[in-house]
Structures are given as structure tokens and as C-alpha cells.
Design a protein around this motif. Sequence first.
Motif, short mmCIF file in Angstrom:
data_model
loop_
_atom_site.label_atom_id
_atom_site.label_comp_id
_atom_site.label_asym_id
_atom_site.label_seq_id
_atom_site.Cartn_x
_atom_site.Cartn_y
_atom_site.Cartn_z
N GLU A 153 32.35 -12.31 39.61
CA GLU A 153 33.77 -11.79 39.09
C GLU A 153 33.65 -9.99 39.34
O GLU A 153 32.68 -9.59 39.12
N PRO A 154 34.82 -9.78 39.95
CA PRO A 154 35.00 -8.19 40.16
C PRO A 154 35.09 -7.48 39.03
O PRO A 154 35.61 -7.96 38.04
N GLY A 155 34.31 -6.38 38.87
CA GLY A 155 34.11 -5.38 37.73
C GLY A 155 33.28 -6.06 36.51
O GLY A 155 33.38 -5.45 35.58
N ARG A 156 32.60 -7.02 36.80
CA ARG A 156 31.62 -7.52 35.77
C ARG A 156 30.27 -7.34 36.00
O ARG A 156 29.85 -7.78 37.30
N VAL B 23 15.92 -22.18 43.01
CA VAL B 23 16.22 -22.17 41.54
C VAL B 23 16.96 -20.79 41.40
O VAL B 23 16.60 -19.74 41.67
N VAL B 24 18.43 -20.89 40.95
CA VAL B 24 18.95 -19.92 40.49
C VAL B 24 19.33 -19.52 39.08
O VAL B 24 19.74 -20.55 38.52
N VAL B 25 18.96 -18.37 38.57
CA VAL B 25 19.31 -18.19 37.07
C VAL B 25 20.29 -16.87 37.25
O VAL B 25 20.41 -16.06 37.98
N TYR B 26 21.29 -17.26 36.40
CA TYR B 26 22.52 -16.27 36.38
C TYR B 26 22.59 -15.55 34.97
O TYR B 26 22.07 -16.27 34.01
N ALA B 27 22.83 -14.62 34.95
CA ALA B 27 22.92 -13.40 33.89
C ALA B 27 24.25 -12.66 33.93
O ALA B 27 24.59 -12.40 34.96
N ARG B 28 24.70 -12.14 32.87
CA ARG B 28 25.69 -11.19 32.77
C ARG B 28 25.74 -10.36 31.75
O ARG B 28 25.26 -10.71 30.57
N LEU B 29 26.24 -9.15 31.60
CA LEU B 29 26.14 -8.23 30.47
C LEU B 29 27.37 -8.70 29.38
O LEU B 29 28.17 -8.69 29.87
#
Length: 51
Positions: free
Chosen positions: A17-20, A43-49
Amino acid sequence: MLHDKDGFPTRRVYEGEPGRAELRLITCGGAFDGAGGRYTANVVVYARLVG
């Protein structure tokens, strides 16, 4: 998440997502194919602030 190499969701993994602020860690996973010399999946690990 474990994704087969033949069905790897490239768009989903690489487009965020743009801006994230986001992070994706992609590494080998699944069974090791000795004849082909590679693992059968990623294996894909996703993280977000969040804060």
C-alpha cells in the motif's frame, strides 16, 4: 505464509500500500528437491508498522 514456487503470488508479495511502512521477508521453504538442487516453496513473512 508458504507459497509453492510454481504458484508464487508475485503481485501480492511485491506490491504494498502506498504511504505505509511495510516489510516482507522472503526465504526458502518447503521440501528440498535434491535432484533440482532447490526448495519447492518460499516462506513469506509480512510485517507493517502499526504505531
